[in-house]
Design a protein around this motif. Structure first.
Motif, PDB file in Angstrom:
ATOM      1  N   ARG A 206      -6.763  -2.143 -10.165  1.00 10.31           N
ATOM      2  CA  ARG A 206      -7.192  -1.597  -8.880  1.00 10.31           C
ATOM      3  C   ARG A 206      -6.099  -0.713  -8.290  1.00 10.31           C
ATOM      4  NH1 ARG A 206      -9.990  -6.893  -5.983  1.00 10.31           N
ATOM      5  NH2 ARG A 206     -11.632  -7.220  -7.539  1.00 10.31           N
ATOM      6  N   ARG A 207      -6.527   0.394  -7.678  1.00  8.31           N
ATOM      7  CA  ARG A 207      -5.593   1.371  -7.113  1.00  8.31           C
ATOM      8  C   ARG A 207      -5.861   1.559  -5.628  1.00  8.31           C
ATOM      9  NH1 ARG A 207      -5.099   6.917  -5.981  1.00  8.31           N
ATOM     10  NH2 ARG A 207      -7.365   7.031  -6.027  1.00  8.31           N
ATOM     11  N   LEU A 208      -4.819   1.499  -4.829  1.00  5.24           N
ATOM     12  CA  LEU A 208      -4.953   1.756  -3.400  1.00  5.24           C
ATOM     13  C   LEU A 208      -4.481   3.178  -3.120  1.00  5.24           C
ATOM     14  CD1 LEU A 208      -5.553   0.617  -0.548  1.00  5.24           C
ATOM     15  CD2 LEU A 208      -3.115   0.051  -0.396  1.00  5.24           C
ATOM     16  N   GLY A 213     -10.388   9.211  -0.577  1.00  8.19           N
ATOM     17  CA  GLY A 213     -11.375   9.111  -1.652  1.00  8.19           C
ATOM     18  C   GLY A 213     -11.406  10.297  -2.592  1.00  8.19           C
ATOM     19  N   ASP A 216     -10.837   9.069  -6.427  1.00  9.23           N
ATOM     20  CA  ASP A 216     -11.950   8.234  -6.889  1.00  9.23           C
ATOM     21  C   ASP A 216     -13.228   9.059  -7.059  1.00  9.23           C
ATOM     22  OD1 ASP A 216     -10.742   5.670  -7.149  1.00  9.23           O
ATOM     23  OD2 ASP A 216     -10.663   5.527  -4.971  1.00  9.23           O
ATOM     24  N   LYS A 220     -14.826   9.652 -10.766  1.00  7.75           N
ATOM     25  CA  LYS A 220     -16.208   9.219 -10.976  1.00  7.75           C
ATOM     26  C   LYS A 220     -17.045  10.369 -11.528  1.00  7.75           C
ATOM     27  CE  LYS A 220     -20.104   6.991  -8.620  1.00  7.75           C
ATOM     28  NZ  LYS A 220     -20.607   6.454  -7.318  1.00  7.75           N
ATOM     29  N   VAL A 253     -11.521  -3.480  -3.281  1.00  3.42           N
ATOM     30  CA  VAL A 253     -12.131  -2.302  -3.896  1.00  3.42           C
ATOM     31  C   VAL A 253     -13.519  -2.066  -3.307  1.00  3.42           C
ATOM     32  CG1 VAL A 253     -10.892  -2.470  -6.075  1.00  3.42           C
ATOM     33  CG2 VAL A 253     -13.039  -3.699  -5.796  1.00  3.42           C
ATOM     34  N   THR A 254     -14.010  -0.844  -3.519  1.00  2.00           N
ATOM     35  CA  THR A 254     -15.371  -0.476  -3.138  1.00  2.00           C
ATOM     36  C   THR A 254     -16.115  -0.071  -4.398  1.00  2.00           C
ATOM     37  OG1 THR A 254     -14.927   1.887  -2.829  1.00  2.00           O
ATOM     38  CG2 THR A 254     -14.438   0.416  -0.967  1.00  2.00           C
ATOM     39  N   ASN A 256     -17.168   2.672  -5.295  1.00  2.00           N
ATOM     40  CA  ASN A 256     -16.783   4.001  -5.758  1.00  2.00           C
ATOM     41  C   ASN A 256     -15.389   4.056  -6.357  1.00  2.00           C
ATOM     42  OD1 ASN A 256     -19.218   5.255  -4.957  1.00  2.00           O
ATOM     43  ND2 ASN A 256     -18.479   5.420  -2.848  1.00  2.00           N
ATOM     44  N   ASP A 257     -14.650   2.959  -6.277  1.00  2.00           N
ATOM     45  CA  ASP A 257     -13.282   2.957  -6.800  1.00  2.00           C
ATOM     46  C   ASP A 257     -13.289   2.956  -8.329  1.00  2.00           C
ATOM     47  OD1 ASP A 257     -12.234   2.965  -4.280  1.00  2.00           O
ATOM     48  OD2 ASP A 257     -11.916   0.792  -4.185  1.00  2.00           O
TER      49      ASP A 257
END
Length: 282
Positions: A206-208, A213, A216, A220, A253-254, A256-257
């Motif tokens: 996971r990336r913050l 956005g 990401d 995507k 995460v969401t 879309n991540d």
């Protein structure tokens, strides 16, 4: 395992309470450390050197990489980008001859059949054995608007970059001759490797980011393009200081991540996904 003291430097035990503010505090500490301790920028050099020496980097022909900005507290990529854009060592076809020697022999060829014969016999055979290797193709980001739209354009030299309104270097959409730069989303060949930034990462990939956005959304879209064209997905590799790396599933995460495949820190490469484990073998 040591107990968690009540300190702003230790992340909350509840992942939902982990916010970018915590990591900004960490990076403020890093920047103070860099200023007070001479030579502490070596961490960036170590990270970049690990990437440059890695077989999975050397075998990559097409790459997307971020342009670091000190104000954004990112791992520096200047050395990495310079190496990508520089000719490979020993790749010059005249590496064994000075330019003066080449010019003299060329003039001799014009006036003397004998010199022409030996020039063709010797030089051509040498030059054929020293063909320039295929250069890496580099794409770097350009933010298009405030709606998370970002594009990746091909550049061939550092001078192709210009500072935007926030003083962040990025490529112009056209080159010096007014020709449109190649957009990676319209390229004929797939990208092998993405070098990604971030505020923090965990060991589950996971990336913050910074909340915009941009990466990401772009990643995507690129994954969808690769699926449509039946391309192998590139490796998503993030550069990170050790202090940025958290335990598994700590970062929220969401849908879309996009997860990263591996992390590169001063201590080495941390493969996370099966793709990384398979392609990052020593």
């Amino acid at each position: 395992m040591f107990a968690r003291p009540s300190s702003p430097w230790i992340p909350p035990s509840d992942p939902k309470k982990v916010t970018p503010i915590y990591f900004l505090l960490i990076f403020d500490f890093i920047n103070i450390f860099r200023i007070l301790i001479p030579g502490s920028f070596f961490l960036d050099d170590i990270i970049q050197s690990i990437v440059l020496e890695a077989p999975w980097f050397k075998s990559s022909k097409r790459l997307c990489a971020y342009i670091s900005c000190s104000a954004l507290r990112e791992v520096d990529t200047s050395k990495l980008l310079s190496q990508i854009l520089s000719p490979a060592p020993g790749s010059s076809i005249y590496q064994n001859f000075s330019i003066e020697v080449v010019i003299v022999l060329y003039l001799c060829v014009i006036y003397c059949v004998v010199f022409r014969y030996f020039f063709n016999l010797f030089f051509v055979s040498v030059l054929d054995g020293n063909k320039l290797p295929t250069a890496k193709k580099l794409y770097v980001p350009r933010v298009e608007d405030k709606n998370s739209n970002m594009r990746m354009f091909n550049i061939s030299r550092i001078d192709d970059l210009v500072a935007n309104s926030m003083n962040i270097l990025e490529p112009a959409s056209v080159d010096a001759d007014g020709n449109a730069r190649e957009d990676v989303m319209h390229a004929n060949d797939p990208v092998d490797l993405f070098i990604l930034p971030g505020l923090a990462f965990d060991r589950s990939g996971r990336r913050l980011g910074r909340g915009g956005g941009y990466y990401d959304t772009f990643l995507k879209n690129y994954k969808e393009l690769a699926k449509e064209k039946n391309w192998r997905l590139p490796l998503f590799v993030a550069l990170s200081y050790s202090v940025q790396i958290m335990d598994e599933e700590v970062i929220p995460v969401t849908p879309n991540d996009v997860l990263v495949d591996a992390l590169v820190s001063p201590t080495g490469v941390i493969p996370i996904t099966s793709a990384a484990l398979g392609r990052m073998k020593p």
